[in-house]
Design a protein around this motif. Structure first.
Motif, PDB file in Angstrom:
ATOM      1  N   LEU A 238      64.976   3.951 -17.267  1.00 51.62           N
ATOM      2  CA  LEU A 238      65.215   2.851 -19.284  1.00 51.62           C
ATOM      3  C   LEU A 238      66.548   3.229 -19.509  1.00 51.62           C
ATOM      4  O   LEU A 238      66.884   2.719 -20.071  1.00 51.62           O
ATOM      5  N   ALA A 239      66.530   3.903 -19.960  1.00 50.48           N
ATOM      6  CA  ALA A 239      68.121   4.625 -20.155  1.00 50.48           C
ATOM      7  C   ALA A 239      69.443   4.081 -19.493  1.00 50.48           C
ATOM      8  O   ALA A 239      70.215   3.175 -20.479  1.00 50.48           O
ATOM      9  N   HIS A 240      69.218   3.941 -18.127  1.00 53.58           N
ATOM     10  CA  HIS A 240      70.654   3.594 -17.241  1.00 53.58           C
ATOM     11  C   HIS A 240      70.669   2.276 -17.387  1.00 53.58           C
ATOM     12  O   HIS A 240      71.590   1.217 -17.436  1.00 53.58           O
ATOM     13  N   ARG A 241      69.123   1.802 -17.582  1.00 53.31           N
ATOM     14  CA  ARG A 241      69.228   0.111 -17.137  1.00 53.31           C
ATOM     15  C   ARG A 241      69.486  -0.559 -18.844  1.00 53.31           C
ATOM     16  O   ARG A 241      70.022  -1.484 -18.717  1.00 53.31           O
ATOM     17  N   SER A 242      69.697  -0.015 -19.961  1.00 54.57           N
ATOM     18  CA  SER A 242      70.116   0.216 -20.655  1.00 54.57           C
ATOM     19  C   SER A 242      71.489   0.151 -21.569  1.00 54.57           C
ATOM     20  O   SER A 242      71.841  -0.935 -22.012  1.00 54.57           O
ATOM     21  N   LEU A 243      72.193   1.039 -20.576  1.00 57.51           N
ATOM     22  CA  LEU A 243      73.056   1.598 -20.279  1.00 57.51           C
ATOM     23  C   LEU A 243      74.356   0.690 -20.426  1.00 57.51           C
ATOM     24  O   LEU A 243      75.498  -0.261 -21.238  1.00 57.51           O
TER      25      LEU A 243
END
Length: 356
Positions: A238-243
């Motif tokens: 999720l964090a990488h997607r949001s990055l």
């Protein structure tokens, strides 16, 4: 080659080389054991507490943004602990802020001091930090500080701390690597809560530490393995997607923060307006607990909630926690990505309705 812009870098950071039939960002890998028929070191991925392909991609992405190596953890506090606790031993000295994120103070009081480590708490002020440097082992800085939004001279303090024989760690949560890279300013560790601007959607807990050398990176990973402070693969994904949208979100949030700060400074019923010129956080004082509560109740677009960096505007009366030396009417405000005129109008309306 000239460094590419923030949105280009965040959109592409950590993505694998393109292959037909594969997604841009592979989904999370859920695994405790992996197939491993040969020697224990036959693959980087052998057991889920040691490593995970989803973490690895996120670490590569953050490393690109930091210009260093990044190690991700289950939370911001896990990241803080991984730097502070193994770095200090009986007789060592920690210099830490008395007016910044309270988590470092909790570690100092609950873990370090009972084990014979001297802790020197000082305000987030250049001269106060300098005065505490003699004999220091680790100097923990936070700039801009939270919630006071004080800005320190990181290059000067890092150089002076090193001259005094200390290691320097910087909590870079509020600015982040798109606005400030502490390692380039001379720090040894750059620590960040990934739950804030990085993830940006108020839906996960994560932390990260960036370092410039292999030895420190390996020590952090060894600590993560030993303590089990590992991020969940779904949270890392999720964090990488949001990055990818970090730069876009931050651009709007900073525009909103600037507009809110300007509107507040033009009023005669608000004091102590603070915005350091980066990040989404604006702080101000409305004079009393009663008015702060009434202001938050009157807001329609601004959620009453703690934390910051999320794409929805939110605010809180910071004194309710009892952990910061601020007035009873002190508000910490997170500017979201709402349209600027709408957000400013909502704040102005709530201030008028709550005016004593």
């Amino acid at each position: 080659m000239t460094r590419r812009g923030d949105s280009t870098r965040t959109a592409h950071a950590g993505l694998p080389a393109g292959a037909d039939g594969e997604p841009f960002l592979p989904g999370p890998t859920f695994a405790a054991p992996y197939h491993l028929a040969g020697p224990s070191d036959a693959s980087r991925f052998n057991y889920g507490r040691y490593d995970n392909p989803t973490w690895a991609r996120l670490e590569d992405a953050l490393g690109e943004l930091e210009g260093a190596q990044s190690v991700v953890f289950a939370s911001g506090m896990a990241a803080v602990s991984a730097v502070v606790i193994p770095s200090l031993h009986t007789g060592d000295v920690l210099v830490a802020p008395s007016d910044a994120y309270p988590g470092i103070r909790a570690i100092a009081h609950d873990v370090l001091e009972p084990n014979g480590i001297e802790v020197r708490f000082v305000p987030s002020d250049d001269e106060a930090v300098r005065a505490a440097l003699p004999g220091a082992t680790l100097v923990w800085l936070e700039s801009p500080s939270n919630p006071g939004l004080a800005v320190l001279d990181l290059p000067a303090l890092a150089a002076e701390a090193h001259a005094a024989g200390a290691v320097v760690a910087v909590d870079n949560t509020l600015a982040g690597p798109l606005r400030q890279r502490p390692l380039e300013a001379g720090a040894d560790y750059s620590v960040m809560s990934g739950s804030k601007h990085l993830a940006g959607h108020s839906d996960l807990i994560l932390g990260a530490v960036a370092v410039a050398d292999d030895e420190r990176a390996q020590a952090l990973r060894s600590w993560r393995i030993a303590t089990g402070s590992i991020p969940g693969p779904f949270e890392a994904w999720l964090a990488h997607r949001s990055l990818a949208t970090w730069a876009l979100r931050l651009e709007r949030q900073e525009a909103n923060a600037r507009a809110i700060a300007d509107a507040l400074r033009a009023r005669d019923d608000v004091s102590d307006v603070r915005w350091p010129g980066v990040g989404s956080v604006v702080c101000f004082d409305v004079g009393s607990q009663a008015r702060a509560d009434a202001f938050l109740e009157a807001c329609e677009l601004v959620a009453a909630a703690t934390s910051f960096g999320g794409l929805h505007a939110n605010a809180e009366r910071r004194a309710r926690w009892g952990s910061d030396d601020v007035g009873e009417g002190f508000i910490r405000f997170n500017a979201g990505i709402e349209d600027t005129p709408d957000l400013v109008a909502d704040v102005e309306r709530a201030l008028e309705l709550s005016r004593p």
